[in-house]
Design a protein around this motif. Structure first.
Motif, PDB file in Angstrom:
ATOM      1  N   THR A  40       0.807  -1.212   0.000  1.00  0.00           N
ATOM      2  CA  THR A  40       0.000   0.000   0.000  1.00  0.00           C
ATOM      3  C   THR A  40       0.846   1.271   0.000  1.00  0.00           C
ATOM      4  O   THR A  40       0.547   2.216  -0.724  1.00  0.00           O
ATOM      5  CB  THR A  40      -0.952   0.008   1.200  1.00  0.00           C
ATOM      6  N   GLY A  41       1.905   1.323   0.808  1.00  0.00           N
ATOM      7  CA  GLY A  41       2.763   2.502   0.807  1.00  0.00           C
ATOM      8  C   GLY A  41       2.067   3.718   1.403  1.00  0.00           C
ATOM      9  O   GLY A  41       2.317   4.092   2.551  1.00  0.00           O
ATOM     10  N   ASP A  42       1.198   4.348   0.655  1.00  0.00           N
ATOM     11  CA  ASP A  42       0.489   5.548   1.100  1.00  0.00           C
ATOM     12  C   ASP A  42      -0.696   5.126   1.973  1.00  0.00           C
ATOM     13  O   ASP A  42      -1.781   4.826   1.484  1.00  0.00           O
ATOM     14  CB  ASP A  42       0.013   6.340  -0.123  1.00  0.00           C
ATOM     15  N   ALA A  43      -0.479   5.135   3.267  1.00  0.00           N
ATOM     16  CA  ALA A  43      -1.483   4.582   4.188  1.00  0.00           C
ATOM     17  C   ALA A  43      -2.801   5.336   4.118  1.00  0.00           C
ATOM     18  O   ALA A  43      -3.879   4.725   4.147  1.00  0.00           O
ATOM     19  CB  ALA A  43      -0.932   4.603   5.615  1.00  0.00           C
ATOM     20  N   GLU A  44      -2.750   6.644   4.011  1.00  0.00           N
ATOM     21  CA  GLU A  44      -3.979   7.432   4.029  1.00  0.00           C
ATOM     22  C   GLU A  44      -4.848   7.127   2.814  1.00  0.00           C
ATOM     23  O   GLU A  44      -6.067   6.979   2.916  1.00  0.00           O
ATOM     24  CB  GLU A  44      -3.648   8.923   4.095  1.00  0.00           C
ATOM     25  N   SER A  45      -4.209   7.036   1.629  1.00  0.00           N
ATOM     26  CA  SER A  45      -4.970   6.729   0.415  1.00  0.00           C
ATOM     27  C   SER A  45      -5.659   5.387   0.527  1.00  0.00           C
ATOM     28  O   SER A  45      -6.839   5.235   0.170  1.00  0.00           O
ATOM     29  CB  SER A  45      -4.047   6.741  -0.802  1.00  0.00           C
ATOM     30  N   TRP A  46      -4.948   4.400   1.057  1.00  0.00           N
ATOM     31  CA  TRP A  46      -5.525   3.064   1.114  1.00  0.00           C
ATOM     32  C   TRP A  46      -6.540   2.914   2.236  1.00  0.00           C
ATOM     33  O   TRP A  46      -7.440   2.093   2.165  1.00  0.00           O
ATOM     34  CB  TRP A  46      -4.425   2.007   1.180  1.00  0.00           C
ATOM     35  N   ARG A  47      -6.425   3.738   3.283  1.00  0.00           N
ATOM     36  CA  ARG A  47      -7.494   3.743   4.284  1.00  0.00           C
ATOM     37  C   ARG A  47      -8.793   4.250   3.647  1.00  0.00           C
ATOM     38  O   ARG A  47      -9.878   3.729   3.898  1.00  0.00           O
ATOM     39  CB  ARG A  47      -7.109   4.627   5.473  1.00  0.00           C
ATOM     40  N   THR A  48      -8.644   5.259   2.799  1.00  0.00           N
ATOM     41  CA  THR A  48      -9.821   5.779   2.095  1.00  0.00           C
ATOM     42  C   THR A  48     -10.412   4.719   1.170  1.00  0.00           C
ATOM     43  O   THR A  48     -11.635   4.510   1.128  1.00  0.00           O
ATOM     44  CB  THR A  48      -9.438   7.025   1.279  1.00  0.00           C
TER      45      THR A  48
END
Length: 390
Positions: free
Chosen positions: A247-255
């Motif tokens: 995922t890398g970008d945690a915020e994007s994947w939380r969304t």
């Protein structure tokens, strides 16, 4: 409706309007056409027809994975020399997965694993304890307590495999398809018999995590096959394809997880999937891409990175004919394996070179079949294999 005409010689083929039906592949060259869709499933015949088409400046969409797994690298080189296209065919799982991988790589996603499901889901009915896969049914009451992964993913997967051990698994067709995918993407098998986890769609990101993160993978960059487990009435994976990415970008994947996308419980991995392969319904897209745009499906350049080979299931005496048949093109007495390029002996026999050949010496259970074990095999097919890997 297009007209159908049975043609018995080159003259009739050249004059036919609509669809010409021929019983001799040598008559194909007598007509004007742009692209061959090779779908015989015959390693020798399919290779001969594809080679003839490419040599005469025509494109080839290769549906016969048996041919591709042996001669695909050679045919791709021949196509490049003739400035035509050699490609997998959309609608089949390899082409669909190659396209998904190319898409994910173009987006810069960090891919850990790629793969597909088996052709048919495993449908478990908790009310009866019965598990069904296509037309095979087994009692598997233990699955009722294994519908979630729990804390130990690999232990749960082992228990599920034991619960349905009576079901046939690992058809040669799956290994053949993954050999084609490996050649076109550079992804390699993690283990030669693949992992084949019994998994629910929502679990893919947890299952195909690296081992240090609780998943099954010993290394990133793997190609694999899973059996989709579902309950009656739940949506099918429909023989679809998937990629698992970091995922890398945690915020994007939380969304994205909030929108229902499949993200692992620790948030480190995500699965992106296409729950379909529509077979011939999709294939015209490949034909349009090849003929009108000069591009193969997925736009990849094939390279040698894995080999489809065979190990003897039991002692095979000298003189044994390695007969092939059935929908999944198994070879009697031989188990398909997918070898990483660095683990492939130089003399190994590609799986479908062995089809219909005779053993010149006994082969013991567990041994890899090598070229010198065979007689009566197709010399042209062997030459294509050797040339493609040279």
């Amino acid at each position: 409706m297009p007209t159908l005409r049975i043609c018995r010689d080159a003259g009739e083929v050249s004059q036919a309007e609509g669809i010409a039906l021929v019983t001799d592949a040598n008559l194909l060259g007598a007509a004007d056409w742009d692209i061959l869709v090779e779908a015989t499933g015959s390693p020798s015949d399919g290779y001969a027809m594809a080679r003839a088409a490419l040599s005469s400046g025509r494109h080839v969409a290769m549906v016969s994975k048996e041919v591709d797994s042996v001669a695909g690298l050679h045919l791709a080189r021949l196509a490049a020399e003739r400035d035509v296209v050699y490609t997998t065919a959309d609608g089949d799982q390899p082409a669909n997965l190659i396209g998904l991988v190319t898409w994910a790589e173009t987006l810069g996603l960090d891919i850990v694993a790629v793969g597909k499901s088996t052709e048919y889901d495993l449908v478990f009915d908790p009310a009866t304890g019965i598990a069904t896969q296509l037309d095979t049914t087994v009692a598997a009451p233990a699955l009722a307590d294994l519908l979630t992964l729990g804390d130990d993913v690999r232990s749960t997967l082992r228990a599920r495999a034991e619960a349905v051990a009576d079901l046939p698994g690992g058809p040669a067709a799956d290994y053949c398809e993954m050999a084609v995918v490996a050649t076109n993407t550079g992804f390699q098998p993690d283990v030669e018999r693949l992992h084949y986890p019994v998994a629910r769609i929502a679990e893919l990101a947890d299952v195909y995590a690296l081992q240090q993160d609780g998943g099954v993978l010993g290394r990133p960059g793997s190609v694999d096959v899973f059996t989709a487990l579902r309950l009656p009435g739940e949506a099918s994976f429909a023989g679809g394809v998937f990629v698992v990415v970091r995922t890398g970008d945690a915020e994007s994947w939380r969304t994205l997880a909030g929108k229902g996308h499949v993200v692992s419980r620790d948030g480190r991995y995500a699965a992106i999937y296409l729950p379909y392969h529509l077979m011939g319904v999709e294939t015209p897209m490949t034909l349009l891409s090849a003929v009108l745009h000069g591009r193969p499906s997925g736009g990849t350049a094939p390279r040698g990175c894995a080999a489809l080979a065979g190990r003897a299931k039991r002692h095979l005496p000298a003189g044994t004919v390695l007969s092939m048949g059935g929908h999944h093109h198994e070879i009697e007495g031989v188990r398909a394996v997918l070898l990483r390029e660095q683990d492939t002996p130089p003399d190994v026999a590609p799986f479908y070179l062995a089809a219909h050949a005779r053993l010149r010496r006994p082969v013991e259970a567990g041994e890899l079949i090598v070229v010198d074990d065979l007689e009566g095999h197709d010399a042209d097919l062997l030459a294509a294999w050797n040339e493609g890997r040279s």
